[in-house]
Design an enzyme around this catalytic site. Structure first.
Site, short mmCIF file in Angstrom:
data_model
loop_
_atom_site.label_atom_id
_atom_site.label_comp_id
_atom_site.label_asym_id
_atom_site.label_seq_id
_atom_site.Cartn_x
_atom_site.Cartn_y
_atom_site.Cartn_z
N ALA A 41 -44.14 -5.56 25.17
CA ALA A 41 -44.25 -4.66 24.06
C ALA A 41 -44.94 -5.76 23.05
O ALA A 41 -45.97 -5.33 22.47
CB ALA A 41 -43.01 -4.62 23.22
N ASN A 42 -44.74 -6.98 22.97
CA ASN A 42 -45.32 -7.87 22.00
C ASN A 42 -47.04 -8.01 22.14
O ASN A 42 -48.12 -7.93 21.41
CB ASN A 42 -44.98 -9.41 22.01
N THR A 219 -51.45 -22.84 26.05
CA THR A 219 -51.35 -22.83 24.67
C THR A 219 -50.35 -24.09 24.10
O THR A 219 -49.42 -24.19 24.78
CB THR A 219 -50.36 -21.53 24.28
N ASP A 245 -41.73 -18.37 11.52
CA ASP A 245 -41.34 -18.09 12.59
C ASP A 245 -42.09 -18.08 13.84
O ASP A 245 -43.23 -17.40 13.59
CB ASP A 245 -40.90 -16.65 12.51
N ASP A 251 -47.40 -14.81 22.72
CA ASP A 251 -47.69 -13.25 23.29
C ASP A 251 -48.96 -12.62 22.23
O ASP A 251 -49.76 -11.99 22.84
CB ASP A 251 -46.34 -12.22 22.67
N SER A 290 -44.86 -9.43 12.98
CA SER A 290 -46.05 -10.45 12.78
C SER A 290 -47.20 -10.37 13.10
O SER A 290 -48.06 -11.36 12.99
CB SER A 290 -45.10 -11.85 13.05
#
Ligand code: RIB
Length: 307
Positions: A41-42, A219, A245, A251, A290
């Site tokens: 989903a992200n 990453t 955070d 993602d 975010s």
């Protein structure tokens, strides 16, 4: 141009705490909140917020969290026709301990995500034929990754795999992957090597290229990211930003990378944008809440054009 994301939904149950407790210890936390997340989903929302046409496929429970996810995807402008509901399990959950420095520890309980079957996946074959990019992660059952890899090879699709949560990958999957986006820990697990320097990461990534992966983009958190294929490597440094955070940063990187490639940008420009997207994501709480949109990303890159 469009992207099919086959992936997970997890409602993140986030406890913010000064530091994570030791085994057997009870501590007092700062706050508790639920945020929508799950790597699938992200990444779907990250790609959509960067302007891509996104189709999401996966499974939620027949419950209020499942309903929440369907509404979030719909309101984001994502095609939800291939999101299924099951009565056999609840929507997936991410139990997250978030320390004050923004670092997290995550336990997922897949629930409905593990009800998504190869038979469900096979209903997507026509859709796979039509899209340009297929994007997935490792929060669905292993056989889904295997079958999806096979379908992407058969239909000659760009297959982007974010190998998280880490597990080893078969030769068949590695050969089908166009772009693999591990973090440092995932790269170590995939290669079985102890990696601690940039030189090590290049070596590890190249091992995967020799196994058939076309491109590896590692990453590296505040150290940025590293592009490696059989012929060259490019390291982009990270942005120096305040960390709130880190949940969803990887993602947002992978989702936006897929969006840029889908829009026709070359890989160098695409990882530059993904690097900025990751840096924006870690400055806000939660996973999906975010994720930045294209305008925010362009403004941030203009302000920080020296990176
Ligand atoms: O990558 C972050 C995500 O991992 C969280 O949203 C959590 O749900 C887990 O899937």
């Amino acid at each position: 141009m469009s992207i099919l994301v086959v992936g997970s939904f997890m409602m993140d149950c986030v406890t913010r705490t000064p530091q994570a407790p030791q085994a057997g210890e009870t501590i007092t936390g700062i706050s508790y909140k639920n945020y929508p997340g799950g790597k699938g989903a992200n990444q779907a929302v990250a790609a959509r917020r960067m302007g891509a046409e996104v189709i999401m496929a996966g499974m939620v429970g027949n419950d209020s969290y499942g309903e929440t996810f369907i509404n979030i995807m719909k309101n984001a402008g994502i095609d939800i026709k291939n999101i299924k509901k099951t009565n056999n399990a609840s929507t997936g959950i991410g139990s997250i301990t978030l320390e004050e420095n923004g670092q997290n520890r995550i336990i997922i309980v897949p629930g409905a995500n593990y009800e998504y079957s190869v038979a469900d996946l096979m209903t997507l074959e026509d859709c796979i034929k039509e899209v340009d990019i297929v994007l997935t992660q490792l929060e669905l059952r292993e056989e889904i990754t295997e079958k999806l890899a096979e379908l992407c090879q058969l239909h000659k699709k760009i297959f982007i795999l974010n190998p998280a949560p880490a597990r080893s990958l078969s030769d068949k999957v590695l050969k089908a992957v166009s772009i693999l986006t591990p973090n440092e820990t995932e790269l170590q697990l995939l290669t079985g090597m102890k990696l601690s320097s940039m030189k090590d990461y290049v070596k590890g990534a190249r091992l995967l290229c020799n196994a058939g992966v076309k491109t590896v983009v590692v990453t590296l958190g505040d150290k940025g990211c590293l592009f490696v294929n059989l012929n060259k490597e490019i390291h982009l440094p990270g942005y120096k930003v305040p960390v709130v955070d880190t949940t969803g940063a990887g993602d947002s990187f992978t989702g936006s990378l897929a969006a840029s490639i889908d829009s026709g940008l070359d890989i160098r420009k695409s990882i530059k944008i993904a690097n900025a997207v990751g840096a924006l994501t870690i400055q806000k709480n939660g996973a999906i809440p975010s994720l930045p949109d294209k305008d925010e990303v362009l403004a941030f890159m203009n302000l920080n054009s020296k990176v």
